[in-house]
Design a protein around this motif. Structure first.
Motif, PDB file in Angstrom:
ATOM      1  N   LYS A  90     -18.457   1.073 -25.272  1.00  0.00           N
ATOM      2  CA  LYS A  90     -18.254  -0.315 -25.695  1.00  0.00           C
ATOM      3  C   LYS A  90     -19.575  -0.955 -26.111  1.00  0.00           C
ATOM      4  O   LYS A  90     -19.638  -1.671 -27.108  1.00  0.00           O
ATOM      5  N   ASP A 109     -16.947   4.683 -20.547  1.00  0.00           N
ATOM      6  CA  ASP A 109     -16.260   3.652 -21.348  1.00  0.00           C
ATOM      7  C   ASP A 109     -17.167   2.449 -21.586  1.00  0.00           C
ATOM      8  O   ASP A 109     -17.176   1.894 -22.684  1.00  0.00           O
ATOM      9  N   GLU A 110     -17.935   2.043 -20.590  1.00  0.00           N
ATOM     10  CA  GLU A 110     -18.856   0.916 -20.755  1.00  0.00           C
ATOM     11  C   GLU A 110     -19.938   1.240 -21.782  1.00  0.00           C
ATOM     12  O   GLU A 110     -20.285   0.403 -22.616  1.00  0.00           O
TER      13      GLU A 110
END
Length: 50
Positions: A14, A10-11
């Motif tokens: 992003k 997820d990081e």
């Protein structure tokens, strides 16, 4: 940024969506395809008009 920092998926997503320009995202996608999914060992050329 730390050299040995580990990121979650997820990081990474992003960072890609917030920090990279569209053309660079396409280049990254093309490289990842060649590294992880392309079993033929033939590189797929990316068109310049992304």
């Amino acid at each position: 940024m730390e050299d040995n920092k580990k990121f979650t998926a997820d990081e990474v997503l992003k960072i890609i969506s917030n920090k990279m320009e569209n053309g660079q995202r396409w280049l990254l996608l093309n490289e990842m395809y060649d590294l992880y999914y392309n079993k033929s060992d033939k590189k797929v050329e990316l068109e310049e008009n992304y």
